[in-house]
Structures are given as C-alpha cells and as structure tokens.
Write a protein that holds these residues in place. Structure first.
Motif, PDB file in Angstrom:
ATOM      1  N   ARG A 188      29.391  41.775  35.731  1.00 44.20           N
ATOM      2  CA  ARG A 188      30.415  42.666  36.271  1.00 44.20           C
ATOM      3  C   ARG A 188      29.806  43.683  37.228  1.00 44.20           C
ATOM      4  N   ARG A 189      28.661  44.233  36.874  1.00 44.37           N
ATOM      5  CA  ARG A 189      28.018  45.202  37.765  1.00 44.37           C
ATOM      6  C   ARG A 189      27.646  44.564  39.101  1.00 44.37           C
ATOM      7  N   GLU A 190      27.137  43.353  39.027  1.00 47.96           N
ATOM      8  CA  GLU A 190      26.778  42.650  40.268  1.00 47.96           C
ATOM      9  C   GLU A 190      28.009  42.444  41.146  1.00 47.96           C
ATOM     10  N   ILE A 191      29.113  42.050  40.536  1.00 51.27           N
ATOM     11  CA  ILE A 191      30.354  41.825  41.275  1.00 51.27           C
ATOM     12  C   ILE A 191      30.833  43.121  41.918  1.00 51.27           C
ATOM     13  N   ASP A 192      30.879  44.185  41.128  1.00 50.18           N
ATOM     14  CA  ASP A 192      31.397  45.458  41.632  1.00 50.18           C
ATOM     15  C   ASP A 192      30.515  46.015  42.753  1.00 50.18           C
ATOM     16  N   GLU A 193      29.201  45.851  42.634  1.00 47.15           N
ATOM     17  CA  GLU A 193      28.315  46.320  43.697  1.00 47.15           C
ATOM     18  C   GLU A 193      28.569  45.558  44.997  1.00 47.15           C
ATOM     19  N   ALA A 194      28.835  44.258  44.888  1.00 44.88           N
ATOM     20  CA  ALA A 194      29.128  43.470  46.092  1.00 44.88           C
ATOM     21  C   ALA A 194      30.453  43.884  46.715  1.00 44.88           C
ATOM     22  N   GLY A 200      35.042  47.750  49.770  1.00 51.11           N
ATOM     23  CA  GLY A 200      36.167  47.862  48.843  1.00 51.11           C
ATOM     24  C   GLY A 200      35.835  48.729  47.643  1.00 51.11           C
ATOM     25  N   PHE A 201      36.817  48.880  46.770  1.00 47.16           N
ATOM     26  CA  PHE A 201      36.664  49.640  45.534  1.00 47.16           C
ATOM     27  C   PHE A 201      37.108  48.741  44.381  1.00 47.16           C
ATOM     28  N   PRO A 202      36.252  48.509  43.369  1.00 42.60           N
ATOM     29  CA  PRO A 202      36.640  47.619  42.263  1.00 42.60           C
ATOM     30  C   PRO A 202      37.896  48.075  41.527  1.00 42.60           C
ATOM     31  N   ALA A 203      38.122  49.388  41.485  1.00 41.68           N
ATOM     32  CA  ALA A 203      39.343  49.975  40.909  1.00 41.68           C
ATOM     33  C   ALA A 203      39.544  49.610  39.445  1.00 41.68           C
ATOM     34  N   GLY A 204      38.452  49.275  38.741  1.00 41.79           N
ATOM     35  CA  GLY A 204      38.566  48.941  37.321  1.00 41.79           C
ATOM     36  C   GLY A 204      39.256  47.627  37.048  1.00 41.79           C
ATOM     37  N   ASN A 205      39.389  46.784  38.079  1.00 39.31           N
ATOM     38  CA  ASN A 205      40.153  45.538  37.927  1.00 39.31           C
ATOM     39  C   ASN A 205      39.283  44.287  37.807  1.00 39.31           C
ATOM     40  N   THR A 206      37.971  44.465  37.641  1.00 41.88           N
ATOM     41  CA  THR A 206      37.088  43.307  37.505  1.00 41.88           C
ATOM     42  C   THR A 206      37.013  42.910  36.038  1.00 41.88           C
ATOM     43  N   SER A 207      37.340  41.666  35.728  1.00 48.18           N
ATOM     44  CA  SER A 207      37.274  41.194  34.347  1.00 48.18           C
ATOM     45  C   SER A 207      36.576  39.847  34.281  1.00 48.18           C
ATOM     46  N   ILE A 208      35.895  39.623  33.167  1.00 48.26           N
ATOM     47  CA  ILE A 208      35.189  38.374  32.916  1.00 48.26           C
ATOM     48  C   ILE A 208      35.622  37.858  31.562  1.00 48.26           C
ATOM     49  N   ASP A 209      36.164  36.673  31.544  1.00 47.39           N
ATOM     50  CA  ASP A 209      36.714  36.079  30.332  1.00 47.39           C
ATOM     51  C   ASP A 209      35.810  34.933  29.905  1.00 47.39           C
ATOM     52  N   GLY A 210      35.101  35.131  28.821  1.00 57.73           N
ATOM     53  CA  GLY A 210      34.179  34.117  28.327  1.00 57.73           C
ATOM     54  C   GLY A 210      32.961  34.790  27.750  1.00 57.73           C
ATOM     55  N   GLY A 211      31.968  34.011  27.378  1.00 57.00           N
ATOM     56  CA  GLY A 211      30.763  34.557  26.788  1.00 57.00           C
ATOM     57  C   GLY A 211      30.885  34.681  25.286  1.00 57.00           C
ATOM     58  N   SER A 212      29.778  35.062  24.630  1.00 65.18           N
ATOM     59  CA  SER A 212      29.783  35.220  23.180  1.00 65.18           C
ATOM     60  C   SER A 212      28.799  36.289  22.774  1.00 65.18           C
ATOM     61  N   ALA A 245      40.485  42.364  41.593  1.00 64.23           N
ATOM     62  CA  ALA A 245      41.632  42.841  42.384  1.00 64.23           C
ATOM     63  C   ALA A 245      41.253  44.164  43.019  1.00 64.23           C
ATOM     64  N   PRO A 246      40.266  44.147  43.928  1.00 61.72           N
ATOM     65  CA  PRO A 246      39.778  45.407  44.515  1.00 61.72           C
ATOM     66  C   PRO A 246      40.798  46.051  45.436  1.00 61.72           C
ATOM     67  N   ARG A 247      40.595  47.339  45.650  1.00 59.61           N
ATOM     68  CA  ARG A 247      41.423  48.115  46.578  1.00 59.61           C
ATOM     69  C   ARG A 247      40.627  48.358  47.848  1.00 59.61           C
TER      70      ARG A 247
END
Length: 386
Positions: A188-194, A200-212, A245-247
């Motif tokens: 998530r940090r990598e995505i938001d930095e990009a 853009g601004f991540p706006a708290g809308n970055t989500s990752i569904d999966g993992g354990s 869903a960045p702004r």
C-alpha cells in the motif's frame, strides 16, 4: 482548461450549463434563489464554486479547510467565503434580503443548520432540491480532463503494485523483494507513493484484498479489504485485489481495481478473470447502443459473468465518479447518459473465498463510449508493465 459542452454539438461553459439547469428548477418551483453553504470540501458546494475550473489549484487545496456560501437567483451568482469574522451564510442571507423581501429558497437537504437559520431569520422559507447532485451526473469535457488526470495517477499506483509483485522472489510461498517480505502495508505504501509522485492524492482510498497473517493460512479474500499490518503477508499463487481511487489536484477522482496472481497455476482464477473482463466489454457494448439504467448495466455485468459458468457469489456495481469516488448515476433507474463518466466494477468469488475483481472508468460522449486509459487487466503483474 477547455470549456464545457452541451452534449448536443454546441460549446458552452460549465457555469453556463449550471445556470440554465438551476434557472429551470427555480422557475418550476417558483423559488427566488438557490443557496448552498458549508465547508468547501462538500462536493455540491465545490461544484458550485468551481464549475468552470476557474479557481487556481492552490486555492482548491486551501479550500479544504474553508467555509463558503453561494446563491443563484436566476441571473447572478453571489459568493461569500469564510475570510472575514462573520459567517458567510449570514452575509449571504443579508445580501439576498436586500433583493427579495421573502420567498422560497431552494437548498440541498444537507445544508448546515446555522445557514438555514440565517435564511429563515431573514424571512425566507426553505425547500430541498437535488438539482446540483443531478447536474453533477453529467460531466463537461473540462471535468473529464480532471478525471482523466486523476486516472493517470491511479494507473501509476497500479503499475507500481504490479512492478513490486513482478520483481518479487518466491520463498516458502512468500513474496520477497530485496530479501524483505511483501506485506499488505508495504504494498500500500508503494502504491500511495507512486500516486503522489504522479500528482495525485491517495485520499485513503487504496485497499488491498488478500494476504494472510504471518504464520497462518490465508484467511480472507472477501469483498472487503484485509486488516492491514506488517504481519499480513502477500503469498504466491493467491489472488490479490488492489483498488485505488485517488483524487487529482482539482479534487476529481479516478478509480481502478485489478487482480494479480504471482506464480499462479491458472485454472480457476483464470476462468473467473475471463468472465469478469468480458463482462466489462459487454457493458461497454450495451452503453454504446443506447443509454441504460444503473440497474440494467449491473444486471448485464452479472449475466455475462454467469454466462461463463460462474455459479458462486458475484458482485457488480455501477456508479458515477467525479468530485466523489462514487456519485450519480449510482442507483436504480438513474441512467448512464451522454456526458456520464462511470465506474464499472465486476467480481466473482472463487471456491476458497478469494475474489477476482476488475474495475475501470468509462466515459459516454457524443463520439462514443470508451474506457479511460488504464493498465492491462492481466492477472500476471509483469504483463501490466508492458
């Protein structure tokens, strides 16, 4: 910035279009003015303040913490901001009272209580209208440019996710980059930095569904995102759904979802992926032929997924995108018309509870129906980078 269009061949500014729509509502409701007030982060108020994009980007950013009030009386706009000690709604009510002794004022249903009291104390009666929300359902070319800019930032974030996953080595089922485990938080940090690097601004809308959870079997994969933490690791062979869903700088949003599998064996998730991606193609064809309701497009998405033999849970959602990640048209019989920019989401659940999900933005104009530029929908991260 390019002016708006009337979607019938002529060219008019966004503010001209908004004036005409509000004038029609005022006439039909026999009201003296339309008024809105509150924090300028409110999407309807922001739309009234900046229908033509005439505010500088710095002013848009500053507006996050400001308050304002606007009025349109059928001929002219009045604007009051929170730059002086008195409340902007109070000053606006006084200004209207100088021109009208009484009458009905139309406001959005959510206008702040104090602003409503200022108007009532000056002799106006209030009635609610959703005229601004309905106006926002169709986008001018200038608005589409802003959404496209935000979508570029969304694409940058998604490509960064693909790059991290493509570079990962597999060790005991885990994904490692430079010897460190790839976790949900790290990705998530990598995505938001990009996204930020792309303007853009991540706006708290970055989500990752999966993992354990570290040391446990995979436990999630449902339609909601996993609780993030450094112990939530991303594993080889498991579908990982990334949604952003960045702004953009002018407050308009983009939107994407992609499903990735690293070192997958194909089979089940690939069949579901074919069904989901074909569903989006089908809905584009449906909207190219004619306007359609949100319900009809959602039903078409599901029918196409089912046609590929998916008999498990299916999720479909259609909604507009703009000053909010999801806005009108977004429900029931609201229609995707010329001028709409909508987000299409389609997902199919696998037998083990994981999901395969894809979402893209589609613009319907007089020239046709097209998806806004976005990365490849491939399950294979490396393919997204080509």
């Amino acid at each position: 910035m390019t002016d708006g269009a009337d979607y019938g061949g002529g060219v008019r500014s966004g503010r001209t279009i908004l004036k005409e729509r509000l004038r029609s509502v005022l006439d039909s409701r026999e009201a003296v003015a339309f008024v809105h007030a509150g924090p300028t982060r409110d999407p309807d108020l922001a739309y009234c303040l900046n229908a033509d994009g005439e505010l500088e980007k710095s002013a848009v950013a500053d507006a996050e913490t400001r308050s304002a009030a606007v009025a349109f009386d059928g001929e002219q706009w009045d604007r009051e901001t929170g730059d002086s000690p008195s409340h902007p709604g109070h000053r606006l009510a006084d200004s209207l009272a100088d021109r009208f002794t009484a009458g009905t004022v139309l406001t959005p249903a959510g206008i702040p209580h104090d602003a409503a009291l200022f108007l009532e104390n000056r002799g106006f009666s209030l009635a609610s209208t959703d005229a601004i929300a309905r106006a926002r359902a169709t986008k001018t070319p200038a608005e589409r440019e802003r959404i496209a800019s935000a979508q570029e930032a969304a694409s940058a974030g998604m490509k960064r996710a693909a790059a991290v996953l493509a570079d990962a080595a597999v060790e005991d089922g885990r994904l490692l980059v430079d010897g460190a485990t790839v976790t949900v938080d790290r990705l998530r940090r990598e995505i938001d930095e990009a996204i930020v690097a792309a303007g853009g601004f991540p706006a708290g809308n970055t989500s990752i569904d999966g993992g354990s959870a570290d040391g446990e079997d995979r436990h999630s994969g449902g339609s909601g995102s996993v609780q993030a933490g450094e112990s939530v690791v991303i594993r080889a062979g498991e579908p990982i759904v990334v949604s952003v869903a960045p702004r953009g700088p002018e407050r308009y949003h983009g939107g994407l979802s992609r499903t990735f599998v690293v070192a997958g064996e194909g089979g089940r998730e690939r069949r579901a992926h074919v069904a989901v991606t074909q569903a989006l193609r089908s809905s584009r064809a449906l909207l190219t032929a004619d306007s359609a309701s949100v319900t009809a497009v959602e039903a078409d998405l599901e029918a196409e997924i089912r046609a590929f033999g998916e008999d498990g849970a299916v999720e479909t959602r259609v909604s507009g995108v703009g000053l909010e990640p999801r806005e009108r048209p977004s429900a029931g019989e609201e229609t995707v018309d010329v001028g709409s920019v909508v987000r299409l989401d389609a997902a199919a659940q696998l037998a083990d509870g994981a999901w395969v999900r894809v979402a893209d933005l589609l613009a319907k104009t007089e020239e046709g129906v097209n998806y806004l530029a976005a990365p490849s929908r491939s399950l294979e991260p490396r393919n997204v980078l080509e």
